[in-house]
Design an enzyme around this catalytic site. Structure first.
Site, short mmCIF file in Angstrom:
data_model
loop_
_atom_site.label_atom_id
_atom_site.label_comp_id
_atom_site.label_asym_id
_atom_site.label_seq_id
_atom_site.Cartn_x
_atom_site.Cartn_y
_atom_site.Cartn_z
CG ASP A 1 53.51 31.92 37.09
OD1 ASP A 1 52.85 30.95 37.20
OD2 ASP A 1 53.86 32.81 35.91
CG HIS B 1 34.91 46.31 30.30
ND1 HIS B 1 34.04 45.54 29.46
CD2 HIS B 1 36.06 46.65 29.19
CE1 HIS B 1 34.51 45.27 28.19
NE2 HIS B 1 35.56 45.81 27.96
CG ASP C 1 35.88 43.57 24.66
OD1 ASP C 1 35.03 44.12 23.75
OD2 ASP C 1 36.08 44.18 25.94
CD GLU D 1 34.37 49.34 27.82
OE1 GLU D 1 33.86 48.40 27.39
OE2 GLU D 1 35.15 50.00 27.15
CD GLU D 2 31.98 46.63 25.44
OE1 GLU D 2 32.14 47.35 24.66
OE2 GLU D 2 32.79 45.51 25.56
CG ASP E 1 38.88 46.75 27.51
OD1 ASP E 1 38.18 47.69 27.13
OD2 ASP E 1 38.55 45.82 27.12
CG HIS F 1 32.25 44.64 20.47
ND1 HIS F 1 32.06 45.76 20.35
CD2 HIS F 1 32.92 44.57 21.42
CE1 HIS F 1 32.54 46.63 21.23
NE2 HIS F 1 33.19 45.76 22.18
CG ASP G 1 53.22 35.54 34.62
OD1 ASP G 1 53.35 34.78 33.84
OD2 ASP G 1 52.21 35.37 35.51
#
Ligand code: DTR
Ligand code: ZN
Ligand code: ZN
Length: 317
Positions: free
Chosen positions: A43, A125, A137, A171-172, A200, A287, A306
């Protein structure tokens, strides 16, 4: 022909090479260790995952309110994650690149042992947008992948295949860090990656349970996990090409992942099976500056954390 996860051939070949920044060491074939029996995944303590999110929130607050590429908050986030992994016995590598005139960083962590020609990777990311702290995010994915890696270390797990974990920069800005990693790895090392699992946004406040519909074996592994919980899933199509699995998929690596939803609105049918609020976005703070530690659904984050552990144990046996 691209082979799915379980049948992918692997090439013998060179050692992974990465550009080091500080304190890293080149990941490579570790001394052989005897694989442990195919144990069940542990877990993942949600309290630990949330503690990482609290740290990432504090980092953003102390650094202009964000953890964006090229800003102090991003490098502080990377150093937080790296310190945990170094202390747990991982071989870490910091890969440096340039994007939009600023230095960016990827963090790669290899768990010593396992067949170096069969690498199972999990990644997320670590950067946020400049308008907020990016806790869902993508602190959610980053914290869950970190805690899964730490669970491997705590358990002393030694699977047959080699485990690698990654936190991507920029990544953005357009998947810049993961594209740089894939392009710098070369075909021989890419061929050694049995599968790449991407996470993500996995703690959205009005969550859905979406599974990437890419590699069929990876997809089924996640579906099996959720079937065991009696939770229906849907295939994730909105994100095709929009996150860090895309460069791996384009390079022929089997990919998969999980997603809890962004700015799209939850339908009444989805609310009936998953709960939450129909007609509202899965994440109304996508965002935005309100993507803070208050913007997380603990149940979704717990289940997805998990699920990551379940898949990493299952796919690396
Ligand atoms: N997490 C988003 C990218 C993303 C992934 N899947 C979807 C689906 C719908 C919208 C966006 C996304 C990001 O990093 O911006
Ligand atoms: Zn984003
Ligand atoms: Zn994201």
């Amino acid at each position: 022909m691209k082979l799915p996860f379980s049948w992918r051939a692997t090439a013998a070949g060179a050692v992974a090479v990465a550009t080091l920044v500080a304190g890293g060491s080149v990941a490579g074939a570790a001394p052989a260790a005897e694989p442990t029996a195919a144990a069940a995944a542990p877990d993942i303590p949600i309290a630990n995952v949330k503690a990482h999110l609290t740290q990432l929130q504090s980092i953003a607050t102390a650094n202009g309110g964000n953890r964006a590429h090229g800003r102090a908050g991003y490098l502080a986030s990377l150093n937080y994650v790296k310190a945990k992994l170094d202390a747990a016995g991982f071989t870490t590598t910091v890969q440096r690149f340039t994007a939009s005139g600023r230095t960016g960083y990827n963090l790669i962590a290899d768990w010593p042992g396992g067949d170096p020609n069969q690498v199972v990777m999990a990644g997320s990311h670590l950067d946020s947008v400049s308008s907020g702290p990016g806790i869902n995010d993508n602190g959610s994915g980053s914290a869950a992948v970190l805690e899964t890696a730490l669970a491997v270390a705590r358990s002393g797990h030694q699977p047959a295949k080699h485990l690698r974990f990654a936190w991507w920069g920029a990544e953005e800005l357009g998947l810049v860090g993961s594209r740089y990693y894939v392009s710098s790895l070369g075909s021989a090392n890419l061929a050694k990656i049995s599968g790449y699992l991407n996470f993500d946004m996995i703690g959205s406040p009005n969550p859905g349970y979406f599974v990437y519909d890419d590699d069929p074996v990876i997809e089924q592994t996640f579906k099996d996990y959720y079937a065991g919980l009696g939770i229906p899933t849907e295939i994730e199509t909105e994100g095709d090409g929009r996150s860090d699995h895309a460069p791996f998929k384009n390079a022929g690596v089997p990919v998969g992942g999980l997603f809890s939803g962004a700015d799209y609105r939850k339908t009444s049918t989805q609310a009936a099976k998953w709960g939450g609020t129909a007609g509202q976005p899965f994440d109304r703070c996508y965002h935005s500056s309100c993507d803070t530690t208050a913007n997380i659904n603990d149940t979704a984050l717990n289940r997805n954390s998990d699920a990551i552990a379940y898949a990493m144990w299952e796919l690396s046996q």
